[in-house]
Design a protein around this motif. Structure first.
Motif, PDB file in Angstrom:
ATOM      1  N   ALA A  91       0.824  -1.215   0.000  1.00 45.24           N
ATOM      2  CA  ALA A  91       0.000   0.000   0.000  1.00 45.24           C
ATOM      3  C   ALA A  91       0.853   1.258   0.000  1.00 45.24           C
ATOM      4  CB  ALA A  91      -0.933   0.003   1.217  1.00 45.24           C
ATOM      5  N   ASP A  92       2.092   1.178   0.543  1.00 45.75           N
ATOM      6  CA  ASP A  92       2.971   2.343   0.591  1.00 45.75           C
ATOM      7  C   ASP A  92       3.618   2.650  -0.750  1.00 45.75           C
ATOM      8  OD1 ASP A  92       2.456   2.781   3.240  1.00 45.75           O
ATOM      9  OD2 ASP A  92       4.199   1.646   3.950  1.00 45.75           O
ATOM     10  N   GLU A  93       3.727   1.669  -1.642  1.00 46.75           N
ATOM     11  CA  GLU A  93       4.373   1.877  -2.925  1.00 46.75           C
ATOM     12  C   GLU A  93       3.403   2.504  -3.913  1.00 46.75           C
ATOM     13  OE1 GLU A  93       5.988  -1.726  -4.375  1.00 46.75           O
ATOM     14  OE2 GLU A  93       7.281  -2.012  -2.654  1.00 46.75           O
ATOM     15  N   PRO A  94       3.897   3.399  -4.768  1.00 45.56           N
ATOM     16  CA  PRO A  94       3.013   3.978  -5.779  1.00 45.56           C
ATOM     17  C   PRO A  94       2.653   2.932  -6.818  1.00 45.56           C
ATOM     18  CG  PRO A  94       5.251   4.735  -6.112  1.00 45.56           C
ATOM     19  CD  PRO A  94       5.237   3.942  -4.838  1.00 45.56           C
ATOM     20  N   SER A  95       1.444   2.980  -7.295  1.00 41.30           N
ATOM     21  CA  SER A  95       0.986   2.049  -8.311  1.00 41.30           C
ATOM     22  C   SER A  95       1.536   2.468  -9.660  1.00 41.30           C
ATOM     23  CB  SER A  95      -0.544   2.044  -8.343  1.00 41.30           C
ATOM     24  OG  SER A  95      -0.975   1.229  -9.392  1.00 41.30           O
ATOM     25  N   LEU A  96       2.046   1.515 -10.430  1.00 41.53           N
ATOM     26  CA  LEU A  96       2.598   1.820 -11.733  1.00 41.53           C
ATOM     27  C   LEU A  96       1.713   1.270 -12.849  1.00 41.53           C
ATOM     28  CD1 LEU A  96       6.379   1.219 -11.066  1.00 41.53           C
ATOM     29  CD2 LEU A  96       5.109   3.346 -11.002  1.00 41.53           C
ATOM     30  N   ARG A  97       0.500   0.852 -12.512  1.00 35.98           N
ATOM     31  CA  ARG A  97      -0.413   0.364 -13.539  1.00 35.98           C
ATOM     32  C   ARG A  97      -0.887   1.512 -14.403  1.00 35.98           C
ATOM     33  NH1 ARG A  97      -4.969  -1.803 -10.462  1.00 35.98           N
ATOM     34  NH2 ARG A  97      -4.126  -0.526  -8.849  1.00 35.98           N
ATOM     35  N   CYS A  98      -1.261   1.182 -15.635  1.00 36.99           N
ATOM     36  CA  CYS A  98      -1.740   2.185 -16.579  1.00 36.99           C
ATOM     37  C   CYS A  98      -2.958   2.898 -16.004  1.00 36.99           C
ATOM     38  CB  CYS A  98      -2.094   1.514 -17.893  1.00 36.99           C
ATOM     39  SG  CYS A  98      -2.576   2.660 -19.170  1.00 36.99           S
ATOM     40  N   GLY A  99      -2.996   4.206 -16.169  1.00 41.54           N
ATOM     41  CA  GLY A  99      -4.142   4.988 -15.702  1.00 41.54           C
ATOM     42  C   GLY A  99      -4.027   5.467 -14.272  1.00 41.54           C
ATOM     43  N   THR A 100      -2.929   5.164 -13.606  1.00 43.81           N
ATOM     44  CA  THR A 100      -2.734   5.655 -12.241  1.00 43.81           C
ATOM     45  C   THR A 100      -1.587   6.639 -12.241  1.00 43.81           C
ATOM     46  OG1 THR A 100      -1.241   3.854 -11.716  1.00 43.81           O
ATOM     47  CG2 THR A 100      -3.569   3.525 -11.179  1.00 43.81           C
ATOM     48  N   SER A 101      -1.592   7.510 -11.294  1.00 43.46           N
ATOM     49  CA  SER A 101      -0.603   8.585 -11.260  1.00 43.46           C
ATOM     50  C   SER A 101       0.603   8.193 -10.427  1.00 43.46           C
ATOM     51  CB  SER A 101      -1.239   9.837 -10.677  1.00 43.46           C
ATOM     52  OG  SER A 101      -0.287  10.840 -10.550  1.00 43.46           O
ATOM     53  N   ARG A 102       1.807   8.572 -10.888  1.00 48.47           N
ATOM     54  CA  ARG A 102       3.029   8.369 -10.112  1.00 48.47           C
ATOM     55  C   ARG A 102       3.286   9.544  -9.186  1.00 48.47           C
ATOM     56  NH1 ARG A 102       7.361   6.021 -14.455  1.00 48.47           N
ATOM     57  NH2 ARG A 102       5.901   4.686 -15.483  1.00 48.47           N
ATOM     58  N   THR A 103       2.568  10.617  -9.384  1.00 47.04           N
ATOM     59  CA  THR A 103       2.779  11.784  -8.542  1.00 47.04           C
ATOM     60  C   THR A 103       2.035  11.606  -7.229  1.00 47.04           C
ATOM     61  OG1 THR A 103       0.911  12.923  -9.544  1.00 47.04           O
ATOM     62  CG2 THR A 103       3.074  13.310 -10.515  1.00 47.04           C
ATOM     63  N   SER A 104       2.445  12.329  -6.226  1.00 45.43           N
ATOM     64  CA  SER A 104       1.811  12.202  -4.925  1.00 45.43           C
ATOM     65  C   SER A 104       0.394  12.767  -4.972  1.00 45.43           C
ATOM     66  CB  SER A 104       2.626  12.939  -3.867  1.00 45.43           C
ATOM     67  OG  SER A 104       2.587  14.313  -4.107  1.00 45.43           O
ATOM     68  N   PRO A 105      -0.523  12.192  -4.214  1.00 40.09           N
ATOM     69  CA  PRO A 105      -1.894  12.683  -4.231  1.00 40.09           C
ATOM     70  C   PRO A 105      -2.028  14.092  -3.681  1.00 40.09           C
ATOM     71  CG  PRO A 105      -1.622  10.890  -2.642  1.00 40.09           C
ATOM     72  CD  PRO A 105      -0.329  11.051  -3.358  1.00 40.09           C
ATOM     73  N   SER A 106      -1.022  14.561  -2.925  1.00 40.00           N
ATOM     74  CA  SER A 106      -1.087  15.903  -2.365  1.00 40.00           C
ATOM     75  C   SER A 106      -0.669  16.971  -3.374  1.00 40.00           C
ATOM     76  CB  SER A 106      -0.204  15.997  -1.119  1.00 40.00           C
ATOM     77  OG  SER A 106       1.136  15.792  -1.491  1.00 40.00           O
ATOM     78  N   ALA A 107      -0.073  16.551  -4.505  1.00 40.12           N
ATOM     79  CA  ALA A 107       0.351  17.513  -5.520  1.00 40.12           C
ATOM     80  C   ALA A 107      -0.883  18.168  -6.127  1.00 40.12           C
ATOM     81  CB  ALA A 107       1.176  16.822  -6.592  1.00 40.12           C
ATOM     82  N   ARG A 108      -0.872  19.500  -6.179  1.00 40.24           N
ATOM     83  CA  ARG A 108      -2.039  20.179  -6.715  1.00 40.24           C
ATOM     84  C   ARG A 108      -1.972  20.182  -8.235  1.00 40.24           C
ATOM     85  NH1 ARG A 108      -0.322  26.361  -5.353  1.00 40.24           N
ATOM     86  NH2 ARG A 108       0.772  26.468  -7.295  1.00 40.24           N
ATOM     87  N   PRO A 109      -3.108  20.184  -8.884  1.00 43.07           N
ATOM     88  CA  PRO A 109      -3.115  20.130 -10.348  1.00 43.07           C
ATOM     89  C   PRO A 109      -2.566  21.408 -10.964  1.00 43.07           C
ATOM     90  CG  PRO A 109      -5.339  20.446  -9.495  1.00 43.07           C
ATOM     91  CD  PRO A 109      -4.441  20.229  -8.310  1.00 43.07           C
ATOM     92  N   ILE A 110      -2.126  21.297 -12.201  1.00 44.05           N
ATOM     93  CA  ILE A 110      -1.616  22.447 -12.936  1.00 44.05           C
ATOM     94  C   ILE A 110      -2.805  23.244 -13.436  1.00 44.05           C
ATOM     95  CG2 ILE A 110      -0.295  23.158 -14.957  1.00 44.05           C
ATOM     96  CD1 ILE A 110       1.128  20.426 -14.720  1.00 44.05           C
ATOM     97  N   LYS A 111      -2.726  24.572 -13.260  1.00 48.60           N
ATOM     98  CA  LYS A 111      -3.824  25.415 -13.743  1.00 48.60           C
ATOM     99  C   LYS A 111      -3.260  26.649 -14.435  1.00 48.60           C
ATOM    100  CE  LYS A 111      -4.810  27.907  -9.455  1.00 48.60           C
ATOM    101  NZ  LYS A 111      -3.716  27.982  -8.677  1.00 48.60           N
ATOM    102  N   ALA A 112      -4.103  27.313 -15.193  1.00 48.95           N
ATOM    103  CA  ALA A 112      -3.686  28.507 -15.920  1.00 48.95           C
ATOM    104  C   ALA A 112      -3.132  29.542 -14.948  1.00 48.95           C
ATOM    105  CB  ALA A 112      -4.866  29.080 -16.691  1.00 48.95           C
TER     106      ALA A 112
END
Length: 120
Positions: free
Chosen positions: A10-31
């Motif tokens: 559960a501590d390792e990031p998922s590397l399956r297709c369609g999942t994000s490698r970035t941390s969930p706390s990272a805020r999305p990029i916006k204009a």
């Protein structure tokens, strides 16, 4: 060999297709976001640049953890000098604090005039 526990998995990031490698706390990029792009964002940035994001191009499909951005490249004064489409690794982006002043907003040192020292 040793079995992996569910807690370790559960501590390792998922590397399956369609999942994000970035941390969930990272805020999305916006204009309007200011980003400093260097080698960590992509090998194309051998000389780091600062950009102001126009938008993330979601129509183009990319590898997991990567994105296409439309942005203005900024010069040392913070003025837009070129409009670019950039392929970047999301975990390698460095956000720049725009409230730190114009020189700091583009990631350059603010130079001040100094008088040369003359020996007495």
């Amino acid at each position: 060999m040793g079995e992996r526990t569910d807690a370790a998995a559960a501590d390792e990031p998922s590397l399956r297709c369609g999942t994000s490698r970035t941390s969930p706390s990272a805020r999305p990029i916006k204009a309007g976001d200011l980003l400093r792009l260097g080698r960590t964002a992509s090998v194309q940035f051998c000389r780091p640049i600062t950009v102001r994001v126009i938008r993330e191009i979601e129509d183009l499909h990319t590898y997991d953890g990567w994105a296409w951005l439309e942005a203005y490249e900024l010069n040392a004064k913070g003025d837009a000098v070129a409009k670019r489409e950039l392929f970047v690794w999301l975990a390698g982006l460095h956000r720049v604090d725009a409230s730190a002043g114009q020189g700091a907003a583009v990631g350059h040192r603010v130079r001040t005039a100094t008088r040369p020292r003359v020996p007495a």
